[in-house]
Structure formats: structure tokens, C-alpha cells
Design an enzyme around this catalytic site. Structure first.
Site, PDB file in Angstrom:
ATOM      1  N   HIS A   1       9.262   2.917   8.785  1.00  0.00           N
ATOM      2  CA  HIS A   1       9.140   2.021   9.935  1.00  0.00           C
ATOM      3  C   HIS A   1       7.944   2.471  10.773  1.00  0.00           C
ATOM      4  O   HIS A   1       7.806   3.657  11.075  1.00  0.00           O
ATOM      5  CB  HIS A   1      10.428   2.078  10.765  1.00  0.00           C
ATOM      6  CG  HIS A   1      10.392   1.124  11.911  1.00  0.00           C
ATOM      7  ND1 HIS A   1      10.528  -0.236  11.754  1.00  0.00           N
ATOM      8  CD2 HIS A   1      10.196   1.328  13.237  1.00  0.00           C
ATOM      9  CE1 HIS A   1      10.426  -0.827  12.922  1.00  0.00           C
ATOM     10  NE2 HIS A   1      10.219   0.095  13.840  1.00  0.00           N
TER      11      HIS A   1
ATOM     12  N   ARG B   1      22.336 -14.733   3.453  1.00  0.00           N
ATOM     13  CA  ARG B   1      21.937 -13.332   3.246  1.00  0.00           C
ATOM     14  C   ARG B   1      22.822 -12.628   2.231  1.00  0.00           C
ATOM     15  O   ARG B   1      22.361 -11.821   1.429  1.00  0.00           O
ATOM     16  CB  ARG B   1      22.050 -12.555   4.570  1.00  0.00           C
ATOM     17  CG  ARG B   1      20.826 -12.617   5.399  1.00  0.00           C
ATOM     18  CD  ARG B   1      20.928 -11.678   6.596  1.00  0.00           C
ATOM     19  NE  ARG B   1      20.054 -12.137   7.652  1.00  0.00           N
ATOM     20  CZ  ARG B   1      18.733 -11.948   7.662  1.00  0.00           C
ATOM     21  NH1 ARG B   1      18.143 -11.279   6.708  1.00  0.00           N
ATOM     22  NH2 ARG B   1      17.991 -12.430   8.635  1.00  0.00           N
TER      23      ARG B   1
ATOM     24  N   GLU C   1       1.425   6.770   7.274  1.00  0.00           N
ATOM     25  CA  GLU C   1       2.593   6.292   6.511  1.00  0.00           C
ATOM     26  C   GLU C   1       2.493   6.739   5.063  1.00  0.00           C
ATOM     27  O   GLU C   1       3.476   7.196   4.462  1.00  0.00           O
ATOM     28  CB  GLU C   1       2.688   4.755   6.566  1.00  0.00           C
ATOM     29  CG  GLU C   1       3.059   4.207   7.922  1.00  0.00           C
ATOM     30  CD  GLU C   1       3.293   2.699   7.869  1.00  0.00           C
ATOM     31  OE1 GLU C   1       3.820   2.210   6.863  1.00  0.00           O
ATOM     32  OE2 GLU C   1       2.939   2.017   8.840  1.00  0.00           O
TER      33      GLU C   1
ATOM     34  N   LEU D   1      20.078  -1.507  12.120  1.00  0.00           N
ATOM     35  CA  LEU D   1      18.668  -1.809  11.829  1.00  0.00           C
ATOM     36  C   LEU D   1      17.740  -0.710  12.357  1.00  0.00           C
ATOM     37  O   LEU D   1      17.759  -0.404  13.558  1.00  0.00           O
ATOM     38  CB  LEU D   1      18.277  -3.156  12.459  1.00  0.00           C
ATOM     39  CG  LEU D   1      16.822  -3.572  12.254  1.00  0.00           C
ATOM     40  CD1 LEU D   1      16.534  -3.884  10.799  1.00  0.00           C
ATOM     41  CD2 LEU D   1      16.459  -4.744  13.142  1.00  0.00           C
ATOM     42  N   ASP D   2      16.946  -0.146  11.457  1.00  0.00           N
ATOM     43  CA  ASP D   2      15.994   0.921  11.799  1.00  0.00           C
ATOM     44  C   ASP D   2      16.677   2.077  12.539  1.00  0.00           C
ATOM     45  O   ASP D   2      16.042   2.758  13.362  1.00  0.00           O
ATOM     46  CB  ASP D   2      14.824   0.374  12.637  1.00  0.00           C
ATOM     47  CG  ASP D   2      14.024  -0.676  11.876  1.00  0.00           C
ATOM     48  OD1 ASP D   2      13.877  -0.541  10.662  1.00  0.00           O
ATOM     49  OD2 ASP D   2      13.558  -1.648  12.515  1.00  0.00           O
TER      50      ASP D   2
ATOM     51  N   SER E   1       0.826  -1.217   0.000  1.00  0.00           N
ATOM     52  CA  SER E   1       0.000   0.000   0.000  1.00  0.00           C
ATOM     53  C   SER E   1       0.859   1.266   0.000  1.00  0.00           C
ATOM     54  O   SER E   1       0.466   2.283  -0.587  1.00  0.00           O
ATOM     55  CB  SER E   1      -0.983   0.004   1.175  1.00  0.00           C
ATOM     56  OG  SER E   1      -0.331   0.179   2.397  1.00  0.00           O
ATOM     57  N   ASN E   2       2.021   1.224   0.635  1.00  0.00           N
ATOM     58  CA  ASN E   2       2.908   2.396   0.569  1.00  0.00           C
ATOM     59  C   ASN E   2       3.420   2.586  -0.856  1.00  0.00           C
ATOM     60  O   ASN E   2       3.488   3.720  -1.353  1.00  0.00           O
ATOM     61  CB  ASN E   2       4.076   2.242   1.553  1.00  0.00           C
ATOM     62  CG  ASN E   2       3.687   2.641   2.962  1.00  0.00           C
ATOM     63  OD1 ASN E   2       3.484   3.824   3.252  1.00  0.00           O
ATOM     64  ND2 ASN E   2       3.566   1.662   3.851  1.00  0.00           N
TER      65      ASN E   2
ATOM     66  N   MET F   1      10.563  -6.985   4.092  1.00  0.00           N
ATOM     67  CA  MET F   1      10.733  -7.616   5.401  1.00  0.00           C
ATOM     68  C   MET F   1      12.017  -8.435   5.540  1.00  0.00           C
ATOM     69  O   MET F   1      12.055  -9.389   6.320  1.00  0.00           O
ATOM     70  CB  MET F   1       9.511  -8.480   5.711  1.00  0.00           C
ATOM     71  CG  MET F   1       8.200  -7.702   5.771  1.00  0.00           C
ATOM     72  SD  MET F   1       8.237  -6.298   6.909  1.00  0.00           S
ATOM     73  CE  MET F   1       8.076  -7.168   8.461  1.00  0.00           C
TER      74      MET F   1
HETATM   75  C1  GRF Z   1       3.968  -0.856   6.835  1.00  0.00           C
HETATM   76  O1  GRF Z   1       3.339  -0.720   8.070  1.00  0.00           O
HETATM   77  C2  GRF Z   1       5.439  -0.540   6.955  1.00  0.00           C
HETATM   78  O2  GRF Z   1       5.710   0.502   7.830  1.00  0.00           O
HETATM   79  C3  GRF Z   1       5.974  -1.833   7.505  1.00  0.00           C
HETATM   80  O3  GRF Z   1       5.274  -2.817   6.803  1.00  0.00           O
HETATM   81  C4  GRF Z   1       4.013  -2.318   6.407  1.00  0.00           C
HETATM   82  C5  GRF Z   1       3.925  -2.465   4.924  1.00  0.00           C
HETATM   83  O4  GRF Z   1       2.673  -2.139   4.419  1.00  0.00           O
HETATM   84  N1  GRF Z   1       7.394  -1.887   7.412  1.00  0.00           N
HETATM   85  P1  GRF Z   1       2.451  -2.031   2.853  1.00  0.00           P
HETATM   86  O5  GRF Z   1       3.017  -3.306   2.222  1.00  0.00           O
HETATM   87  O6  GRF Z   1       3.141  -0.804   2.351  1.00  0.00           O
HETATM   88  O7  GRF Z   1       0.966  -1.964   2.676  1.00  0.00           O
END
Ligand code: GRF
Length: 219
Positions: free
Chosen positions: A113, A69, A178, A148-149, A17-18, A94
Site C-alpha cells: 500500500h 463481489r 515499493e 481494508l489496508d 511494476s511491483n 484494485m
Molecule cells: C502501487 O503504487 C501500489 O502500491 C498500489 O498500486 C500501484 C501499483 O503499481 N497499490 P504497479 O502495478 O505495481 O506498477
């Protein structure tokens, strides 16, 4: 602005979705950039279909096909670089990336994040914020470093935690923010207003930002 649009490669693992919000903002001309590739480590990531429907190359580099990795990161890096991106945007990707991926992309690699960093790096951010009794949660866009983050913040948005909120309730409200802050961060990056300095962190119009970046407020 007359210079060429910035080339964006977006890495996802799921819903996307982002990525879709960034795609809309590019298409509407709000971001002076274009998504040139969407890459997922999972073949069943729903976001791949969104990209394909939009006519954007959508590829899978399955982490399970690699021994470790380092090998996965090398293959991913090669695929992503074929598209000559100006910026690589992690949007719900992820997998933890190793130094070999992150270092050559210093200042060009960003992530979103779902917490108010430096609080709650890692997973289960919303439940952890609720369990801690926090009054607010949120999301942060940051440059990616080997920690990380932990890279310098570009922009963050706060979301109140309401009585009785489940992690899912909170996640839904944070996700809406977001989409706004990722769009804004990428807009600022593509316009050159936000930049990265290895020694000083994130800069906005040449000024060093606080560690959590700009504070998003709706306009
Ligand atoms: C979001 O909450 C992002 O912050 C996290 O994973 C989620 C991904 O959502 N890292 P989408 O795939 O962008 O819908």
C-alpha cells in the site's frame, strides 16, 4: 537453502511494476520462490504482457462478468488455488476482497500500500499526504486481513515529501521504494523469517513486529 521454492501467485490490475520487480528478484535467486501465475481482473493490464513474455501463466478474471463481489471472489479464489500457491501477493490489485477470499489465506496473503499505514488507507494516498502537510510519505507491505489496508505490517519505507511535489512526483519516488520493500518482504516470507500469528500479528524470527513492520533501510 535446499527446500523447494515457494510458489507465488501475483494479482494485478494494471502496470505490474511491483510484479516485475518480484519476477526479477526470483529469477536472480534473491527470493527463494517462483511466480507460478499472474492474475488480473482487467484484460488490458500491461503487467499481463510482462508475465507472458516471461513464460508465466497470465490469466484474466474480469470482475464485470460477475453479479457481485462474492461471486467474483469465489471465481478468483478457484483460479488462484489451481496453482497451489504458498503465498498470494497483491501488487496493485484494485479490488477489495471479501472475507471468503481473505480468511482461508490468513498469513499467506500480502499487499503493498502506497502510504505509511495506518495513515491513509484507501485511494489517493499521495495527494492526501501532501494536502495534510506531511513531511514524509512512503509505502507499507502488510498481511491482508478483513480490515481494508489494516493487517499487520511486514515492512515499510519512508520517502521525504519535497517542496513543490505533485502527487505524481511523490508516487514516482515511493514506487522505487515499493519495489525494494516488496522484494525484501517476499524474500523474508519465502525464507520463513517472517510469519503471521492471528493473535500477535507479524513475526520476524519469532519476535512480534511493531504494527508498521520492519523499517527498510538501504544496504
Ligand atoms: C502501487 O503504487 C501500489 O502500491 C498500489 O498500486 C500501484 C501499483 O503499481 N497499490 P504497479 O502495478 O505495481 O506498477
Amino acid at each position: 537453502m535446499h527446500d523447494t521454492k515457494k510458489r507465488l501467485a501475483v494479482l494485478i490490475s494494471g502496470r505490474g511494476s511491483n510484479m516485475a520487480a518480484l519476477l526479477d528478484a526470483c529469477r536472480q535467486g534473491h527470493i527463494h520462490g517462483e511466480i507460478v501465475a499472474v492474475v488480473s481482473n482487467k484484460a488490458d493490464a500491461a503487467g499481463l504482457d510482462v508475465a507472458r513474455e516471461a513464460g508465466i501463466p497470465a490469466l484474466v478474471v474480469d470482475h464485470r462478468s460477475f453479479a457481485n463481489r462474492e461471486e467474483f471472489d469465489a471465481a478468483l479464489f478457484n483460479e488462484v488455488m489451481k496453482f497451489a500457491p504458498d503465498f498470494v501477493v497483491l501488487a496493485g490489485f484494485m479490488r477489495i476482497l471479501t472475507a471468503a477470499f481473505v480468511r482461508p489465506l490468513a498469513g499467506k496473503l500480502i499487499n503493498i500500500h502506497p502510504s505509511l499505514l495506518p495513515k491513509y488507507p484507501g485511494l489517493d494516498t499521495h495527494q492526501r499526504a501532501i494536502d495534510a502537510g506531511d513531511a514524509e510519505a512512503g509505502a507499507t507491505v502488510h498481511f491482508v486481513t478483513e480490515q481494508l489496508d489494516g493487517g499487520p505490517g511486514i515492512i515499510h519505507a519512508k520517502v521525504p515529501i519535497l517542496a513543490g511535489d505533485s502527487a505524481d512526483d511523490l508516487a514516482r519516488r515511493v514506487l522505487a521504494q515499493e519495489h525494494r520493500i516488496y522484494t525484501e518482504a517476499v524474500r523474508l516470507l519465502c525464507s520463513g523469517q517472517i510469519a503471521y500469528d492471528a493473535a500477535r500479528g507479524a513475526l520476524c524470527d519469532g519476535e512480534v513486529l511493531p504494527p508498521s513492520g520492519l523499517t527498510y533501510s538501504e544496504r
